[in-house]
Design a protein around this motif. Structure first.
Motif, PDB file in Angstrom:
ATOM      1  N   GLU A  65      70.345   5.990  47.116  1.00 34.95           N
ATOM      2  CA  GLU A  65      71.248   5.155  46.321  1.00 34.95           C
ATOM      3  C   GLU A  65      72.707   5.387  46.702  1.00 34.95           C
ATOM      4  N   TYR A  66      73.068   6.636  46.917  1.00 33.36           N
ATOM      5  CA  TYR A  66      74.439   6.970  47.319  1.00 33.36           C
ATOM      6  C   TYR A  66      74.769   6.347  48.668  1.00 33.36           C
ATOM      7  N   ASP A  67      73.817   6.396  49.590  1.00 30.01           N
ATOM      8  CA  ASP A  67      74.011   5.820  50.914  1.00 30.01           C
ATOM      9  C   ASP A  67      74.236   4.317  50.826  1.00 30.01           C
ATOM     10  N   SER A  68      73.490   3.637  49.962  1.00 30.93           N
ATOM     11  CA  SER A  68      73.651   2.191  49.812  1.00 30.93           C
ATOM     12  C   SER A  68      75.028   1.839  49.255  1.00 30.93           C
ATOM     13  N   LEU A  69      75.487   2.603  48.260  1.00 31.44           N
ATOM     14  CA  LEU A  69      76.810   2.340  47.697  1.00 31.44           C
ATOM     15  C   LEU A  69      77.904   2.580  48.736  1.00 31.44           C
ATOM     16  N   ALA A  70      77.750   3.660  49.506  1.00 28.11           N
ATOM     17  CA  ALA A  70      78.731   3.941  50.558  1.00 28.11           C
ATOM     18  C   ALA A  70      78.704   2.853  51.629  1.00 28.11           C
TER      19      ALA A  70
END
Length: 253
Positions: A65-70
């Protein structure tokens, strides 16, 4: 979350986010060449975080999820702002709407990836990956600076590029993901020779070769779709005939 999070892969993701944000800072300062370079730096960090997570066994839902937001910031908002400030501002409303289309398609591409991540073959991406789309944009900016092409050509080229790349991100074209475990196993010696040759050519003309590499990857999806079209049609006909045979058998019963 109570058990904690993995630091190493998320640090690479943070590096990608930082590079994307710094690119936006460079864009607002009018330093478009630097902005384009930092998008490429962001894509390097993005490629490393997933590989580090898989190699160290530290993949997690939080990391995904963090990777997608970044990615949405670094490869959606950042290149959208760069394209608008660099080439599309003279178009007024049409310019920022075109840039927003790129951002929206990047968001849709990431949302679809998160939904399909457990059901789609890991060796292939469905739709052009957002890092590749952003890298295509940044390499185009660097190419224009390298050759000093006129601004009128720049405006037309970037406008066409936006719509083309945005469409590819939300398309069903398949792109190689470079996640194949076979890549890290023993390969023929000629593969090493070709890799060294490619790196040498890129080092000699980095701007031109990076543009060519990303352009080839962008077109690899549509080209593969066209080349595999006859085989898919034969498969669809065979499946259709099978369904008809089953239906006829049920009617006879």
């Amino acid at each position: 979350m109570r058990k904690g999070i993995y630091i190493l892969p998320n640090l690479f993701t943070t590096g990608s986010l930082f590079a994307g944000f710094y690119s936006m800072v460079a864009t607002t300062n009018g330093d478009f060449r630097t902005a384009a370079i930092w998008i490429l730096v962001s894509s390097i960090f993005d490629g490393l975080d997933g590989k580090v997570a898989r190699l160290t066994g530290t993949a997690s839902k939080f990391g995904v999820e963090y990777d997608s937001l970044a990615d949405l910031v670094a490869f959606g908002v950042t290149p959208g702002l760069l394209m608008y400030s660099w080439a599309l501002k003279p178009f007024g409303r049409l310019g920022w709407v075109a840039a927003f289309l790129f951002v929206a398609c990047a968001a849709l591409r990431l949302a679809r990836f998160n939904v399909q991540v457990a059901t789609v073959e890991s060796k292939r991406f469905v739709g052009l990956p957002t890092p590749a789309a952003a890298s295509m944009v940044s390499s185009t900016v660097l190419l224009f600076y390298h050759f000093g092409w006129p601004s009128s050509f720049k405006k037309l080229a970037i406008l066409i590029l936006i719509y083309f790349v945005a469409f590819l991100m939300v398309s069903n074209f398949r792109y190689y993901s470079f996640k194949d475990p076979e890549l890290i196993k023993r390969q023929p010696f000629v593969f090493l020779v070709l890799a060294v040759l490619l790196l040498t050519i890129i080092a000699a003309q980095p701007v031109i070769m990076l543009f060519v590499v990303f352009l080839c990857y962008v077109f690899s999806g549509p080209v593969a779709y066209v080349m595999t079209w006859p085989r898919r049609r034969r498969l669809e006909k065979a499946v259709h005939k099978g369904h008809e045979a089953v239906s006829q058998g049920e009617r006879h019963e």
